[in-house]
Design a protein around this motif. Structure first.
Motif, PDB file in Angstrom:
ATOM      1  N   VAL A  98     -10.311  38.765 -27.214  1.00 54.69           N
ATOM      2  CA  VAL A  98     -10.595  39.171 -25.978  1.00 54.69           C
ATOM      3  C   VAL A  98      -9.882  37.998 -24.498  1.00 54.69           C
ATOM      4  CG1 VAL A  98     -13.145  39.324 -24.515  1.00 54.69           C
ATOM      5  CG2 VAL A  98     -13.181  39.504 -27.093  1.00 54.69           C
ATOM      6  N   ARG A  99      -8.952  37.763 -24.701  1.00 53.26           N
ATOM      7  CA  ARG A  99      -8.885  36.682 -23.996  1.00 53.26           C
ATOM      8  C   ARG A  99      -7.674  37.447 -23.548  1.00 53.26           C
ATOM      9  NH1 ARG A  99      -7.867  31.805 -21.713  1.00 53.26           N
ATOM     10  NH2 ARG A  99     -10.639  31.702 -21.383  1.00 53.26           N
ATOM     11  N   GLU A 100      -6.769  37.484 -24.790  1.00 52.65           N
ATOM     12  CA  GLU A 100      -5.182  38.690 -24.981  1.00 52.65           C
ATOM     13  C   GLU A 100      -5.219  40.240 -24.355  1.00 52.65           C
ATOM     14  OE1 GLU A 100      -2.735  37.053 -26.196  1.00 52.65           O
ATOM     15  OE2 GLU A 100      -2.982  35.338 -25.178  1.00 52.65           O
ATOM     16  N   LYS A 101      -6.546  40.780 -24.441  1.00 57.24           N
ATOM     17  CA  LYS A 101      -6.939  42.390 -24.022  1.00 57.24           C
ATOM     18  C   LYS A 101      -6.176  42.661 -24.819  1.00 57.24           C
ATOM     19  CE  LYS A 101      -7.394  41.611 -19.149  1.00 57.24           C
ATOM     20  NZ  LYS A 101      -6.871  41.525 -18.467  1.00 57.24           N
ATOM     21  N   GLY A 102      -5.867  42.105 -26.572  1.00 56.68           N
ATOM     22  CA  GLY A 102      -5.606  42.574 -28.026  1.00 56.68           C
ATOM     23  C   GLY A 102      -6.894  44.117 -28.639  1.00 56.68           C
ATOM     24  N   THR A 143     -15.585  50.419 -15.825  1.00 48.21           N
ATOM     25  CA  THR A 143     -14.484  48.928 -16.516  1.00 48.21           C
ATOM     26  C   THR A 143     -15.767  47.386 -16.338  1.00 48.21           C
ATOM     27  OG1 THR A 143     -13.042  48.149 -14.441  1.00 48.21           O
ATOM     28  CG2 THR A 143     -12.376  49.249 -16.511  1.00 48.21           C
ATOM     29  N   THR A 144     -16.534  47.532 -15.115  1.00 50.80           N
ATOM     30  CA  THR A 144     -17.669  46.367 -15.277  1.00 50.80           C
ATOM     31  C   THR A 144     -19.250  46.972 -16.105  1.00 50.80           C
ATOM     32  OG1 THR A 144     -17.382  46.212 -12.797  1.00 50.80           O
ATOM     33  CG2 THR A 144     -19.210  45.859 -13.752  1.00 50.80           C
ATOM     34  N   LEU A 145     -18.791  48.384 -15.925  1.00 50.78           N
ATOM     35  CA  LEU A 145     -19.921  48.588 -17.106  1.00 50.78           C
ATOM     36  C   LEU A 145     -19.635  47.886 -18.479  1.00 50.78           C
ATOM     37  CD1 LEU A 145     -22.241  50.868 -17.790  1.00 50.78           C
ATOM     38  CD2 LEU A 145     -21.080  51.659 -17.683  1.00 50.78           C
ATOM     39  N   VAL A 146     -18.810  48.206 -19.101  1.00 47.96           N
ATOM     40  CA  VAL A 146     -17.619  47.911 -20.125  1.00 47.96           C
ATOM     41  C   VAL A 146     -17.728  47.087 -20.422  1.00 47.96           C
ATOM     42  CG1 VAL A 146     -15.456  47.991 -21.420  1.00 47.96           C
ATOM     43  CG2 VAL A 146     -16.194  50.564 -20.271  1.00 47.96           C
ATOM     44  N   ALA A 147     -17.591  45.953 -20.082  1.00 52.39           N
ATOM     45  CA  ALA A 147     -17.515  44.943 -20.261  1.00 52.39           C
ATOM     46  C   ALA A 147     -18.642  44.156 -19.863  1.00 52.39           C
ATOM     47  CB  ALA A 147     -16.374  43.770 -18.479  1.00 52.39           C
ATOM     48  N   SER A 148     -19.886  44.267 -19.203  1.00 49.68           N
ATOM     49  CA  SER A 148     -21.841  43.981 -19.621  1.00 49.68           C
ATOM     50  C   SER A 148     -22.408  44.303 -20.626  1.00 49.68           C
ATOM     51  CB  SER A 148     -22.159  45.331 -17.729  1.00 49.68           C
ATOM     52  OG  SER A 148     -21.447  44.766 -17.081  1.00 49.68           O
ATOM     53  N   VAL A 149     -21.387  45.753 -21.202  1.00 48.98           N
ATOM     54  CA  VAL A 149     -22.060  46.259 -22.469  1.00 48.98           C
ATOM     55  C   VAL A 149     -21.326  45.150 -23.577  1.00 48.98           C
ATOM     56  CG1 VAL A 149     -22.079  47.908 -24.556  1.00 48.98           C
ATOM     57  CG2 VAL A 149     -22.272  49.178 -22.020  1.00 48.98           C
ATOM     58  N   CYS A 150     -20.233  44.492 -23.783  1.00 49.11           N
ATOM     59  CA  CYS A 150     -19.352  44.329 -24.586  1.00 49.11           C
ATOM     60  C   CYS A 150     -20.567  42.798 -24.432  1.00 49.11           C
ATOM     61  CB  CYS A 150     -18.104  44.159 -23.454  1.00 49.11           C
ATOM     62  SG  CYS A 150     -17.400  45.250 -24.358  1.00 49.11           S
ATOM     63  N   LEU A 151     -20.779  41.978 -22.866  1.00 48.20           N
ATOM     64  CA  LEU A 151     -21.131  40.705 -22.824  1.00 48.20           C
ATOM     65  C   LEU A 151     -22.669  41.298 -23.399  1.00 48.20           C
ATOM     66  CD1 LEU A 151     -21.427  38.414 -21.647  1.00 48.20           C
ATOM     67  CD2 LEU A 151     -22.459  39.329 -19.310  1.00 48.20           C
ATOM     68  N   LEU A 152     -23.036  41.452 -23.709  1.00 47.39           N
ATOM     69  CA  LEU A 152     -25.304  41.686 -24.741  1.00 47.39           C
ATOM     70  C   LEU A 152     -25.002  41.977 -25.603  1.00 47.39           C
ATOM     71  CD1 LEU A 152     -27.406  42.125 -23.026  1.00 47.39           C
ATOM     72  CD2 LEU A 152     -27.564  44.154 -23.303  1.00 47.39           C
ATOM     73  N   VAL A 207     -16.441  37.847 -14.152  1.00 50.05           N
ATOM     74  CA  VAL A 207     -16.894  37.019 -12.656  1.00 50.05           C
ATOM     75  C   VAL A 207     -15.442  37.290 -11.792  1.00 50.05           C
ATOM     76  CG1 VAL A 207     -16.439  34.679 -12.083  1.00 50.05           C
ATOM     77  CG2 VAL A 207     -18.506  35.664 -13.600  1.00 50.05           C
ATOM     78  N   ARG A 208     -14.452  37.362 -12.534  1.00 55.56           N
ATOM     79  CA  ARG A 208     -13.485  37.636 -12.064  1.00 55.56           C
ATOM     80  C   ARG A 208     -12.741  39.156 -12.095  1.00 55.56           C
ATOM     81  NH1 ARG A 208      -9.298  32.915 -14.575  1.00 55.56           N
ATOM     82  NH2 ARG A 208      -8.294  34.119 -14.294  1.00 55.56           N
ATOM     83  N   ARG A 209     -13.110  39.720 -11.406  1.00 58.70           N
ATOM     84  CA  ARG A 209     -13.201  41.579 -11.955  1.00 58.70           C
ATOM     85  C   ARG A 209     -12.094  41.943 -12.404  1.00 58.70           C
ATOM     86  NH1 ARG A 209     -16.259  43.595  -7.943  1.00 58.70           N
ATOM     87  NH2 ARG A 209     -17.818  42.801  -7.435  1.00 58.70           N
ATOM     88  N   GLU A 210     -11.671  41.464 -14.213  1.00 51.32           N
ATOM     89  CA  GLU A 210     -10.654  41.350 -14.456  1.00 51.32           C
ATOM     90  C   GLU A 210     -10.810  42.670 -15.530  1.00 51.32           C
ATOM     91  OE1 GLU A 210      -8.332  39.015 -17.091  1.00 51.32           O
ATOM     92  OE2 GLU A 210      -8.384  38.098 -14.834  1.00 51.32           O
ATOM     93  N   SER A 211     -10.141  43.526 -15.826  1.00 49.10           N
ATOM     94  CA  SER A 211      -9.654  44.944 -16.451  1.00 49.10           C
ATOM     95  C   SER A 211     -10.259  44.236 -17.873  1.00 49.10           C
ATOM     96  CB  SER A 211      -9.276  45.848 -16.459  1.00 49.10           C
ATOM     97  OG  SER A 211      -8.739  46.254 -17.114  1.00 49.10           O
ATOM     98  N   PRO A 212     -10.717  44.350 -19.064  1.00 45.87           N
ATOM     99  CA  PRO A 212     -11.228  44.156 -19.957  1.00 45.87           C
ATOM    100  C   PRO A 212      -9.675  44.956 -21.413  1.00 45.87           C
ATOM    101  CG  PRO A 212     -12.391  45.730 -19.979  1.00 45.87           C
ATOM    102  CD  PRO A 212     -11.969  45.839 -18.798  1.00 45.87           C
ATOM    103  N   PHE A 246     -15.823  37.660 -22.202  1.00 47.40           N
ATOM    104  CA  PHE A 246     -16.546  38.748 -21.310  1.00 47.40           C
ATOM    105  C   PHE A 246     -17.034  38.544 -19.749  1.00 47.40           C
ATOM    106  CE2 PHE A 246     -16.324  41.166 -25.347  1.00 47.40           C
ATOM    107  CZ  PHE A 246     -15.467  41.774 -25.422  1.00 47.40           C
ATOM    108  N   ALA A 247     -17.905  37.652 -20.279  1.00 46.79           N
ATOM    109  CA  ALA A 247     -18.263  36.861 -18.537  1.00 46.79           C
ATOM    110  C   ALA A 247     -17.329  36.340 -18.045  1.00 46.79           C
ATOM    111  CB  ALA A 247     -19.701  36.081 -19.182  1.00 46.79           C
TER     112      ALA A 247
END
Lengths: 167, 437
Positions: free
Chosen positions: A67-71, A91-100, A154-159, A149-150
């Motif tokens: 996830v960190r490497e966006k691989g 992308t915020t929605l995507v990261a949220s679903v992944c986080l959940l 927080v950093r508003r970064e794309s996954p 994912f959190a």
């Protein structure tokens, strides 16, 4: 706070490093097994069991790092077609679903680990392995994925990575 | 809930999540959590997902996946692949269309050693396209063979995808790996025939140019030092499986070691190249296994909710001949291939297609091979085939997506011809696995 983040990073990369070591160890073990067997020696059945355990450990140890490497691969059909603003929302929605998802798996993974520990459950193969010792990697791996994912949220970064496939 | 609703929910949710751009592995996991909660008793279902994942991942049959990936990455990052190409280039002489042949021959070798379509396409694209353009080759003849040989990686063993497909379909892993050998060679031959015909009909597509003559002594050296050892590794990996000395898992690990020893002999096995190889293999392994983690529950829910049996009963009631059903299944893969990667396509279709194939009386190895070929075509079909994008990434500036699609067409036609051949003459796929038993 900064030293905590540093320690966390060390754990994250350390786990990925360990996953790589296990992958190479797996190869070495199988080659050793073939060599021993073909030169008339009795090889250990534990080789077999540990290889199978490594298969579980490698992805769980490496998942937060990926996830960190966006691989991760993803389908960019919709994402790439959107204008800047809606894409950010998506992308915020995507990261949220992944986080959940990661949180749910970590939470219940933890519950199963405790259950196995209390019930003294064994995974019976060539050896009687306490099951919690293997299951514990689920809350660890998925829990750290959730953190990653959190962090993106927080950093508003794309996954997603730079390439189209995320690689 | 009846099975049609179960299917609509499962497939619908996965496809929706994927289309939203959720990473494939997470989309599978999320959809399985939701479906498990509905069909398996609330939170008990989630615990079931975890236990299923545990069972699915600790399966010895999956060991060849990381091993084959590592083998391919070692071959690539130690520079052995580029070395082999240069040698084949030197050996080719001045045949018309020589660079296209070099691509096919070298690409076949690379496919056999790496098992990665994307790696193969990326390497061939960056290595061969600039040279072909420089020599005045038409862009179609420059790009097409690369797209074609990229596809060989999936069927010629060692192929990580073949291992996964056989595991998902609960058919013989070793048999499916071996089944790909003859069709792989046949496909490479079809490609060579296509290039021959192409340069005959349109000589301008590959202008002849004089090549500095390579003395026979040098040719012999190239052959013995840079080509033969690589092919020995391929022959050993496939041979010990056919002869029954080693299982696919063991052959994969031995192949890995063999590539490492070979790289060490060429003094190419540096710490840096080794680390990069492990890093690259780890990325794909982690992702693939996370998807497998979710897939165990996916096929269980399909069975549990009656969706698998319901769909099979529904599909077989129309009295369509078996061949018709096969074509429908191939068609579905082509369609999914327009916007999905191979792993996702496999995980979505295998739990339904394999039981259906069994009901129809198909040989599962034969069917698996046809499915692999269809998956490969799915990888190169517009508008979203992943190989198209990889190719675009390594093509010279000014190459449009249209060029790439058109260039790939004749080679896709070759794969289609091969599928037809395998349907008409099944022994092409089943003979080698049969004699190895």
């Amino acid at each position: 706070m900064r030293s905590l983040a540093k320690a966390y990073d060390a754990v994250l990369y350390g786990m990925a490093w360990l996953a790589g070591v296990l992958m190479v160890a797996m190869m070495a073990m199988i080659v050793a097994d073939v060599a021993l067997r073909n030169s008339g020696f009795q090889s250990s059945a534990h080789f077999f069991s540990f290889t199978e355990y490594f298969l579980l450990l490698i992805p769980l140890l490496g998942a937060p790092w990926l996830v960190r490497e966006k691989g991760h691969i993803y389908i960019e059909l919709v994402v790439s077609a959107l204008p800047e603003r809606p894409r950010q929302w998506l992308t915020t929605l995507v990261a949220s679903v992944c986080l959940l998802t990661a949180l749910v798996l970590a939470w219940y993974g933890g519950a199963v680990t405790i259950q196995d520990f209390v019930g003294n459950e064994k995974d019976v193969r060539s050896l009687d392995m306490p099951r919690w010792m293997l299951m514990v990697f689920m809350p660890l791996g998925f829990g750290m994925m959730a953190v990653e994912f959190a962090r993106l949220l927080v950093r508003r970064e794309s996954p997603y990575g730079a390439g189209l496939t995320g690689e | 809930m009846d099975w049609t609703a179960a299917i609509a929910l499962l497939f619908g949710l996965i496809v929706l999540l994927m289309l939203l751009g959720i990473p494939v592995a997470m989309a599978f996991l999320a959809a399985n959590i939701v479906a498990a909660m509905i069909f398996m008793g609330g939170t008990k279902g989630i615990v079931q997902v975890l236990n299923n994942g545990f069972g699915a991942m600790t399966s010895f049959a999956l060991v060849p996946i990381p091993m084959f990936l590592l083998m391919g990455d070692l071959f690539y990052y130690t520079g052995l692949a580029a070395r082999m190409f240069n040698a084949i280039d030197g050996l080719m002489g001045s045949v018309r269309g020589r660079l296209a042949y070099v691509t096919v021959i070298g690409g076949t070798g690379f496919a056999a050693l790496s098992g990665s379509s994307m790696g193969s396409t990326a390497l061939l694209g960056s290595l061969m396209v600039p040279e072909m353009m420089k020599r005045g080759y038409s862009k179609y003849l420059s790009i097409g063979p690369i797209m074609g040989t990229g596809g060989l990686a999936v069927i010629i063993p060692p192929s990580a995808l073949a291992v996964l497909l056989a595991t998902l379909g609960r058919s013989d892993v070793g048999a499916l790996l071996l089944a790909g050998v003859l069709p792989g060679v046949l496909l490479a031959t079809l490609y060579a025939g296509l290039i021959f015909g192409w340069t005959l009909v349109a000589p301008g597509a590959a202008p002849a140019y004089s090549v500095a003559p390579v003395p026979w002594r040098e040719k012999l050296r190239l052959l013995l030092v840079d080509v033969v050892p690589m092919f020995v590794v391929i022959v050993v990996v496939i041979g010990i499986m056919i002869a029954g000395y080693a299982t696919p898992t063991e052959a994969a690990a031995v192949g890995c070691l063999a590539v490492m020893v070979l790289a060490a002999c060429y003094r190419a096995l540096t710490w840096k190249s080794f680390r990069r190889s492990v890093d690259a293999a780890l990325r794909v392994t982690v992702m693939a296994f996370l998807i497998i983690f979710g897939s165990a529950t996916f096929s269980q829910i399909l069975a549990f909710s009656g969706a698998s049996s319901g769909l099979i009963a529904w599909a077989t009631q129309f009295d369509i001949p078996a061949l018709g059903m096969l074509l429908v299944m191939i068609g579905i893969i082509f369609f999914l291939g327009c916007f999905m990667d191979q792993l996702s396509m496999m995980l979505l279709t295998a739990p339904v297609f394999f039981p259906l194939a069994k009901t129809l009386g198909f040989d599962l190895t034969w069917f698996g091979l046809i499915m692999l070929l269809a998956l490969e075509i799915g990888y190169t079909t517009p508008p979203f085939g992943l190989l198209l994008f990889v190719m675009k990434g390594v093509s010279p500036p000014g190459t449009t997506m249209r060029d790439i699609c058109l260039a790939g067409m004749p080679f896709i036609a070759c794969v289609l011809a091969l599928i037809a051949l395998i349907i008409v003459f099944p022994p092409i796929a089943t003979w080698l696995p049969a004699i190895s038993h």
